[in-house]
Design a protein around this motif. Structure first.
Motif, PDB file in Angstrom:
ATOM      1  N   VAL A  44      -0.630 -15.400  35.218  1.00 45.16           N
ATOM      2  CA  VAL A  44      -0.886 -14.124  35.878  1.00 45.16           C
ATOM      3  C   VAL A  44      -1.526 -14.382  37.239  1.00 45.16           C
ATOM      4  N   ASP A  45      -1.038 -13.706  38.289  1.00 41.16           N
ATOM      5  CA  ASP A  45      -1.652 -13.805  39.614  1.00 41.16           C
ATOM      6  C   ASP A  45      -2.795 -12.802  39.713  1.00 41.16           C
ATOM      7  N   VAL A  46      -3.977 -13.290  40.079  1.00 42.80           N
ATOM      8  CA  VAL A  46      -5.148 -12.423  40.128  1.00 42.80           C
ATOM      9  C   VAL A  46      -6.041 -12.815  41.305  1.00 42.80           C
ATOM     10  N   SER A  47      -6.577 -11.818  42.002  1.00 42.16           N
ATOM     11  CA  SER A  47      -7.499 -12.056  43.104  1.00 42.16           C
ATOM     12  C   SER A  47      -8.891 -12.316  42.542  1.00 42.16           C
ATOM     13  N   PRO A  48      -9.540 -13.436  42.907  1.00 47.36           N
ATOM     14  CA  PRO A  48     -10.891 -13.699  42.393  1.00 47.36           C
ATOM     15  C   PRO A  48     -11.869 -12.569  42.680  1.00 47.36           C
ATOM     16  N   ARG A  49     -11.780 -11.975  43.868  1.00 47.54           N
ATOM     17  CA  ARG A  49     -12.725 -10.902  44.190  1.00 47.54           C
ATOM     18  C   ARG A  49     -12.481  -9.679  43.299  1.00 47.54           C
ATOM     19  N   ASP A  50     -11.233  -9.418  42.972  1.00 46.81           N
ATOM     20  CA  ASP A  50     -10.943  -8.306  42.069  1.00 46.81           C
ATOM     21  C   ASP A  50     -11.511  -8.557  40.680  1.00 46.81           C
ATOM     22  N   VAL A  51     -11.516  -9.817  40.255  1.00 50.02           N
ATOM     23  CA  VAL A  51     -12.095 -10.158  38.947  1.00 50.02           C
ATOM     24  C   VAL A  51     -13.602  -9.894  38.964  1.00 50.02           C
ATOM     25  N   VAL A  52     -14.262 -10.304  40.052  1.00 46.18           N
ATOM     26  CA  VAL A  52     -15.703 -10.046  40.167  1.00 46.18           C
ATOM     27  C   VAL A  52     -15.976  -8.547  40.095  1.00 46.18           C
ATOM     28  N   ALA A  53     -15.196  -7.776  40.850  1.00 45.51           N
ATOM     29  CA  ALA A  53     -15.396  -6.326  40.863  1.00 45.51           C
ATOM     30  C   ALA A  53     -15.177  -5.720  39.485  1.00 45.51           C
ATOM     31  N   ALA A  54     -14.159  -6.202  38.771  1.00 46.59           N
ATOM     32  CA  ALA A  54     -13.865  -5.658  37.442  1.00 46.59           C
ATOM     33  C   ALA A  54     -14.912  -6.056  36.412  1.00 46.59           C
ATOM     34  N   SER A  55     -15.619  -7.155  36.680  1.00 44.59           N
ATOM     35  CA  SER A  55     -16.612  -7.645  35.719  1.00 44.59           C
ATOM     36  C   SER A  55     -17.954  -6.932  35.832  1.00 44.59           C
ATOM     37  N   LEU A  56     -18.182  -6.266  36.955  1.00 39.80           N
ATOM     38  CA  LEU A  56     -19.450  -5.572  37.182  1.00 39.80           C
ATOM     39  C   LEU A  56     -19.302  -4.089  36.854  1.00 39.80           C
TER      40      LEU A  56
END
Length: 420
Positions: free
Chosen positions: A284-296
């Motif tokens: 899966v292609d995923v933006s690291p910054r989007d992962v951070v945002a989704a985790s908070l």
């Protein structure tokens, strides 16, 4: 006035709650990639609001939705990576445009901490002539910072000073969030972008230049019980906007982040988790910054856990109208308890959202007008500040020069009325 509000997150939802109490518009279409979120944002606010689904990365989709609903004004309330497609889509559809953050910057490829590359807003200013020729307005940076802070700068130049040495936007708060060790009160995507990019400073005779992130720390004393907060240089639109319309020898922006917040941001950068380019993870292609945002936690959901106040303001020093040295801080404070009680939205997103709604009302009434790509400081400040106060959220002014205050005792401190 028929408005397309793009983005039903914290700021967009707060803008709905604020606008619902006003009569200046006919319809607001609230559009989001998640139509259910748009529906939740308008729930209970009456039949002047309509929910829609929209892919904000597509200028064609923005233009089509504008045409479908006969939109006159587009308000962009999503993060700045979507500025240009929304900006272009509004233009294509014949609508005026407002945003709270401008097109993204790109650091200088060789000297990122001394010279500018592509600056915030450069892509929008590059096509300003098209907006002038079309007789239409793109009002950029009309949140709280940028936005109200720019209005304060223009007010200081028009009403308080004969010469300005420095305009420094200073932002600080004493907000806490119960139950979380780390919970930003605003979009972490946007916060990472502005805090890790090289900050920009403007000086007359030198122009715009950059420095290192979190540089030149200073302790700034904020009003209404917030107190001293250490502030550092951060990239922000005011430094790119104010010098275009306000005469000053220097313009800066400093943000009260705190040591813990700065260390978290530095760690994200070291680990590459601030990157926006997708990486492949288990197919899966995923933006690291989007992962951070989704985790908070979503900042819009934190209001009932937040305590304290947030302050946005503009510090100005120079010569007053009497030719004597003067130093002031023009500011706007929102107490989270008040914004939650009155509107059901936490202080930071509410403070951001109220300003574009005020601007839209001034445009609807013809009090503000213009063509081209403009910043808030290009327009008369007094009507804005008067209407903001009429919304129940007054602003304040503190004299910070004791000698000037002694000579003008009746104006030594202008205290704003207490909210609510």
């Amino acid at each position: 006035m028929r408005i397309l509000l793009i983005g039903a997150g914290g700021v967009g939802s707060a803008a709905v709650a604020i606008a619902a109490r006003r009569s200046f518009f006919e319809t607001i279409v609230v559009a989001d990639y998640d139509r259910d979120r748009a529906s939740r944002a308008i729930s209970g606010h009456g039949d002047r609001f309509v929910a829609a689904r929209l892919d904000a990365s597509s200028a064609d989709a923005v233009a089509a939705l504008c045409r479908e609903h006969r939109i006159t004004h587009v308000l962009n309330a999503v993060d700045p990576r979507f500025v240009m497609p929304i900006f272009d889509g509004a233009f294509a559809a014949g609508a005026d445009y407002l945003d709270m953050a401008m097109s993204l910057s790109h650091p200088h490829p060789a000297l990122p901490y001394s010279e500018t590359g592509v600056k915030l807003g450069d892509e929008q200013f590059a096509v300003a002539d098209r907006w002038v020729d079309a007789g239409r307005m793109a009002l950029c940076g009309i949140g709280v910072e940028p936005g109200l802070s720019d209005v304060f700068a223009r007010y200081a130049a028009d009403e308080l000073f004969s010469e300005i040495d420095e305009i420094g936007v200073r932002d600080g708060a004493n907000l806490t969030v119960d139950g979380y060790d780390f919970a930003p009160s605003f979009s972490i995507w946007t916060t990472i972008e502005e805090c890790l990019n090289p900050p920009v400073i403007w000086e007359k005779g030198r122009g715009w230049y950059t420095t290192e992130p979190f540089s030149e720390p200073e302790v700034f004393h904020f009003p209404e019980g917030i107190g001293p907060v250490e502030c550092v240089n951060v990239e922000h639109e005011e430094v790119l906007l104010i010098p275009r319309w306000v005469d000053a020898r220097k313009v800066t922006f400093k943000y009260g982040l705190g040591d813990e917040f700065i260390e978290v941001l530095k760690t994200l950068h070291k680990l590459g988790l601030d990157a926006t380019t997708p990486v492949r993870v288990r197919g899966v292609d995923v933006s690291p910054r989007d992962v951070v945002a989704a985790s908070l936690p979503d900042p819009a959901t934190l209001g009932d856990r937040m305590r304290g106040k947030t302050c946005a303001g503009t510090w100005v020093r120079g010569l007053g109208r009497d030719g004597q040295p003067r130093e002031v801080y023009l500011y706007h404070v929102v107490d989270n308890e008040w914004s939650m009680r009155e509107y059901g939205h936490q202080a930071v997103v509410w403070q951001t959202a109220v300003n574009p709604v005020v601007a839209l009302e001034l445009l609807a009434d013809g009090v503000w007008s213009g063509v081209g790509v403009l910043g808030p400081e290009a327009l008369p400040p007094v009507p804005f500040l008067d209407l903001l106060t009429a919304y129940g959220s007054p602003w304040g002014l503190e004299e910070r020069n004791h000698e000037w205050a002694e000579r003008h005792p009746s104006a030594a401190i202008t205290r704003r009325p207490v909210q609510g």
